[in-house]
Design a protein around this motif. Structure first.
Motif, short mmCIF file in Angstrom:
data_model
loop_
_atom_site.label_atom_id
_atom_site.label_comp_id
_atom_site.label_asym_id
_atom_site.label_seq_id
_atom_site.Cartn_x
_atom_site.Cartn_y
_atom_site.Cartn_z
N ASN A 148 0.82 -1.21 0.00
CA ASN A 148 0.00 0.00 0.00
C ASN A 148 0.86 1.27 0.00
OD1 ASN A 148 -2.28 -1.59 0.01
ND2 ASN A 148 -2.54 -1.48 2.25
N GLY A 149 2.05 1.18 0.61
CA GLY A 149 2.95 2.33 0.56
C GLY A 149 3.42 2.63 -0.85
N VAL A 150 3.77 1.57 -1.60
CA VAL A 150 4.17 1.77 -3.00
C VAL A 150 2.98 2.30 -3.81
CG1 VAL A 150 4.98 0.61 -5.08
CG2 VAL A 150 5.97 0.04 -2.88
N SER A 151 1.79 1.74 -3.54
CA SER A 151 0.61 2.22 -4.26
C SER A 151 0.33 3.69 -3.95
CB SER A 151 -0.60 1.36 -3.87
OG SER A 151 -0.40 0.01 -4.23
N ALA A 152 0.52 4.10 -2.68
CA ALA A 152 0.29 5.50 -2.31
C ALA A 152 1.28 6.42 -3.00
CB ALA A 152 0.38 5.66 -0.79
N VAL A 153 2.53 5.97 -3.12
CA VAL A 153 3.54 6.81 -3.77
C VAL A 153 3.23 6.97 -5.26
CG1 VAL A 153 5.97 6.96 -4.43
CG2 VAL A 153 5.33 6.33 -2.10
N LEU A 154 2.90 5.85 -5.94
CA LEU A 154 2.72 5.89 -7.39
C LEU A 154 1.33 6.36 -7.81
CD1 LEU A 154 4.56 2.62 -8.43
CD2 LEU A 154 5.39 4.95 -8.59
N LEU A 155 0.32 6.11 -6.97
CA LEU A 155 -1.04 6.45 -7.37
C LEU A 155 -1.57 7.72 -6.72
CD1 LEU A 155 -2.71 2.92 -7.29
CD2 LEU A 155 -1.63 4.09 -9.20
N PRO A 461 10.57 28.76 -19.78
CA PRO A 461 11.09 27.52 -19.17
C PRO A 461 10.22 27.00 -18.04
CG PRO A 461 12.87 29.05 -19.57
CD PRO A 461 11.61 29.80 -19.86
N ARG A 462 9.66 27.90 -17.24
CA ARG A 462 8.80 27.44 -16.16
C ARG A 462 7.49 26.87 -16.69
NH1 ARG A 462 9.25 31.09 -10.75
NH2 ARG A 462 11.51 31.12 -10.59
N VAL A 463 6.93 27.54 -17.68
CA VAL A 463 5.66 27.06 -18.24
C VAL A 463 5.84 25.70 -18.92
CG1 VAL A 463 3.87 27.57 -19.91
CG2 VAL A 463 4.77 29.40 -18.49
N LEU A 464 6.87 25.58 -19.75
CA LEU A 464 7.11 24.32 -20.43
C LEU A 464 7.61 23.25 -19.47
CD1 LEU A 464 8.77 25.61 -23.72
CD2 LEU A 464 6.42 24.90 -23.37
N GLY A 465 8.43 23.64 -18.51
CA GLY A 465 8.95 22.68 -17.55
C GLY A 465 7.87 22.03 -16.72
N ALA A 466 6.82 22.79 -16.40
CA ALA A 466 5.72 22.21 -15.63
C ALA A 466 5.05 21.08 -16.41
CB ALA A 466 4.72 23.30 -15.28
N GLY A 467 4.80 21.31 -17.70
CA GLY A 467 4.19 20.25 -18.51
C GLY A 467 5.08 19.05 -18.69
N CYS A 468 6.38 19.26 -18.93
CA CYS A 468 7.31 18.15 -19.12
C CYS A 468 7.44 17.34 -17.84
CB CYS A 468 8.67 18.67 -19.57
SG CYS A 468 8.64 19.48 -21.19
N ALA A 469 7.55 18.04 -16.70
CA ALA A 469 7.67 17.33 -15.43
C ALA A 469 6.40 16.53 -15.12
CB ALA A 469 7.97 18.31 -14.29
N ALA A 470 5.25 17.11 -15.45
CA ALA A 470 4.01 16.39 -15.23
C ALA A 470 3.94 15.12 -16.08
CB ALA A 470 2.82 17.29 -15.55
N THR A 471 4.43 15.20 -17.31
CA THR A 471 4.44 14.01 -18.17
C THR A 471 5.37 12.94 -17.61
OG1 THR A 471 4.01 15.43 -20.08
CG2 THR A 471 4.81 13.20 -20.51
N LEU A 472 6.55 13.33 -17.15
CA LEU A 472 7.49 12.37 -16.57
C LEU A 472 6.95 11.75 -15.29
CD1 LEU A 472 10.87 14.25 -17.12
CD2 LEU A 472 9.92 12.37 -18.46
N VAL A 473 6.13 12.49 -14.56
CA VAL A 473 5.57 11.98 -13.31
C VAL A 473 4.46 10.96 -13.61
CG1 VAL A 473 4.09 12.66 -11.39
CG2 VAL A 473 6.19 13.88 -11.81
N ILE A 474 3.70 11.20 -14.66
CA ILE A 474 2.57 10.32 -14.96
C ILE A 474 3.04 8.97 -15.52
CG2 ILE A 474 0.53 10.08 -16.42
CD1 ILE A 474 0.10 13.05 -16.14
N LEU A 475 4.15 8.94 -16.24
CA LEU A 475 4.61 7.71 -16.87
C LEU A 475 4.82 6.56 -15.88
CD1 LEU A 475 7.04 9.03 -19.64
CD2 LEU A 475 4.74 8.09 -19.91
N PRO A 476 5.53 6.77 -14.75
CA PRO A 476 5.65 5.65 -13.80
C PRO A 476 4.31 5.18 -13.26
CG PRO A 476 7.24 7.37 -13.30
CD PRO A 476 6.29 7.93 -14.31
N THR A 477 3.38 6.10 -13.08
CA THR A 477 2.06 5.71 -12.59
C THR A 477 1.34 4.81 -13.58
OG1 THR A 477 1.92 7.80 -11.38
CG2 THR A 477 -0.13 6.62 -11.75
N VAL A 478 1.39 5.18 -14.84
CA VAL A 478 0.75 4.36 -15.88
C VAL A 478 1.40 2.99 -15.96
CG1 VAL A 478 0.25 4.22 -18.35
CG2 VAL A 478 0.03 6.41 -17.15
#
Length: 491
Positions: A148-155, A461-478
């Motif tokens: 459940n700890g791993v699930s909480a981190v990733l989900l 850079p901040r505007v684009l970086g937010a979108g890129c970071a969000a994409t990299l964060v979602i990939l492990p979850t998927v």
């Protein structure tokens, strides 16, 4: 007492939720309804194929997840806290919906510190429920907290981090668009002010120079007319023509100066005078040229039923006047023919002169009058030609439509809300002075606009970086969800 308060609170929430649904756009309601149906299908249909250990609790968990889907939009904090029980429930299929609930909810919670508090609270709920259920499951003390700890981190943690980044990017993009509109408006106002200032300066120069010279010509022409009437009566007509021409030139100069001093969008350009370009007007121009010593013939075959627009008649007047003026300057005394014809919705006008007399001194010109005339006719959708003939003469001709198309302005108005609604002078405060602080938040912004924010929060850079970071964060979850659901299906 507490139960009554709870009932009243639930009733208020129900009334507020129903009001939100009634006032929401139909597209939003349809999208939320579709999301609820897909969530119910994802949580219930796999239970028919893979029977869980506790089917009743699994069905209740699927229905509970359906309630969290619309709640993420209107009560994001409650939706975030409600994802905690989903991580410890028996229905593993609803875990695929958890990131879709956490990410939009975290994006709508402001400020980010409050969103992180809700995330940690959801993780705490997951930990408490896991520890509370572990004594009833043999051998689950070490395994279930880790899973459940791993699930909480990733989900929960990673989608919440992505949602917070996207939630910060949305206002940044909105502010960037607002800054762009603000700067475009400032540029338009600055250009308009500079244009009006330059036109005013030109009008002042023309008034001081040409107005003074034309006034002197008119005064001396009047004195010459009186003297010619007493001493040389045959020359009185020429002196009168000189005086009336100077007076007409002075009136036209005043009209031009009035147009130059007007702002582009404040006062509409008046229509040309109704008597310009008519048969009487062209006849008067030809008569003036005859009195100046030019042999001119007029061929007017424009039908009496034809009604050209005022702009077309104005252009006909300009073509004939420019042609006769060029004859006086460059081929004085040469036989000239003026033709004005109409038909098929178009007006054809031409001024043709023969070769000048031998020994006649031809004046020099810059062809600026022809260039201006060609530009005027092109704006009306007509055609213009001017050039020498084989026999040494010169021909100037134009074809004009009866109803020309509308002339589009050279500079379009600003797309943003015009600050000139409160007056050009007040709208330009802090913008025309050239001070950089006027565009960086310093000084007083013009009326009708919001002051721009600091440049530090409006960087690409901040505007684009937010979108890129969000994409990299979602990939492990998927990836985690795909693996988890695959394992559940294989069991």
């Amino acid at each position: 007492m507490r139960s009554a308060r709870a009932v009243r609170s639930l009733r208020r929430e129900a009334v507020a939720g129903w009001a939100a649904v009634r006032h929401a756009p139909r597209r939003t309601v349809a999208a939320e309804a579709l999301g609820c149906l897909l969530t119910a299908a994802l949580g219930l249909i796999p239970l028919l194929l893979v029977r869980p250990d506790r089917p009743v609790l699994a069905v209740l968990e699927a229905l509970y997840t359906v309630l969290l889907v619309p709640l993420r939009r209107y009560r994001p904090v409650l939706a975030m806290l409600g994802t905690g029980p989903l991580l410890v429930g028996p229905n593993v299929w609803v875990l695929a919906v958890v990131p879709l609930i956490v990410l939009p909810a975290a994006r709508r919670i402001a400020p980010p510190r409050r969103a992180w508090h809700a995330v940690w609270a959801a993780c705490a709920v997951t930990l408490v429920l896991t520890l509370a259920a572990s004594p009833f499951r043999p051998g689950a003390w070490a395994r279930e907290p880790a899973e459940n700890g791993v699930s909480a981190v990733l989900l929960v943690l990673l989608p919440a981090f992505a949602g917070i980044l996207l939630g910060r990017r949305r206002p940044l993009v909105s502010l960037l668009r607002e800054r762009n509109a603000y700067l475009e408006q400032a540029r338009s106002l600055t250009a308009a002010a500079a244009r009006l200032e330059e036109r005013t300066r030109i009008a002042g120069e023309m008034h001081d120079l040409l107005g003074h010279r034309l006034s002197l010509i008119s005064v001396h022409a009047g004195a010459l007319e009186l003297a010619a009437a007493r001493q040389a009566p045959p020359l009185a007509g020429q002196a009168e023509l000189l005086r009336t021409t100077a007076g007409t030139a002075m009136e036209e100069l005043r009209d031009i100066l009035g147009l130059l001093r007007r702002e582009d969008t404040a006062v509409p350009v008046p229509e040309p005078e109704g008597d310009r370009g008519t048969h009487e007007d062209i006849t008067a121009l030809v008569a003036e040229s005859r009195r100046a010593g030019v042999t001119v013939e007029l061929d007017w075959t424009l039908p009496g039923t034809a009604e050209p627009s005022p702009r077309t008649r104005q252009s006909v007047h300009r073509v004939v006047r420019e042609g006769l003026t060029n004859v006086l300057k460059h081929a004085s005394g040469a036989p000239t023919r003026v033709e004005v014809r109409g038909g098929s919705g178009r007006v054809e006008v031409s001024v043709t002169n023969e070769a000048p007399r031998p020994g006649h001194h031809q004046g020099t010109g810059s062809r600026s009058g022809l260039a201006g005339l060609e530009e005027r006719i092109a704006l009306l959708g007509g055609s213009f030609t001017a050039g020498p003939l084989r026999d040494g003469g010169f021909r100037l001709a134009a074809v004009l439509p009866y109803r020309p198309h509308a002339i589009t302005p050279a500079v379009p108005p600003p797309a943003a809300k015009p600050a000139s609604a409160t007056g050009p002078s007040s709208a330009m405060n802090g913008l025309v002075g050239g001070a950089p602080g006027a565009l960086r938040g310093g000084g007083t912004p013009p009326a009708g606009t919001r002051p721009p924010l600091s440049d530090e929060v409006l960087t690409w850079p901040r505007v684009l970086g937010a979108g890129c970071a969000a994409t990299l964060v979602i990939l492990p979850t998927v990836t985690f969800l795909i693996v988890l659901l695959t394992i559940a299906a294989l069991r």
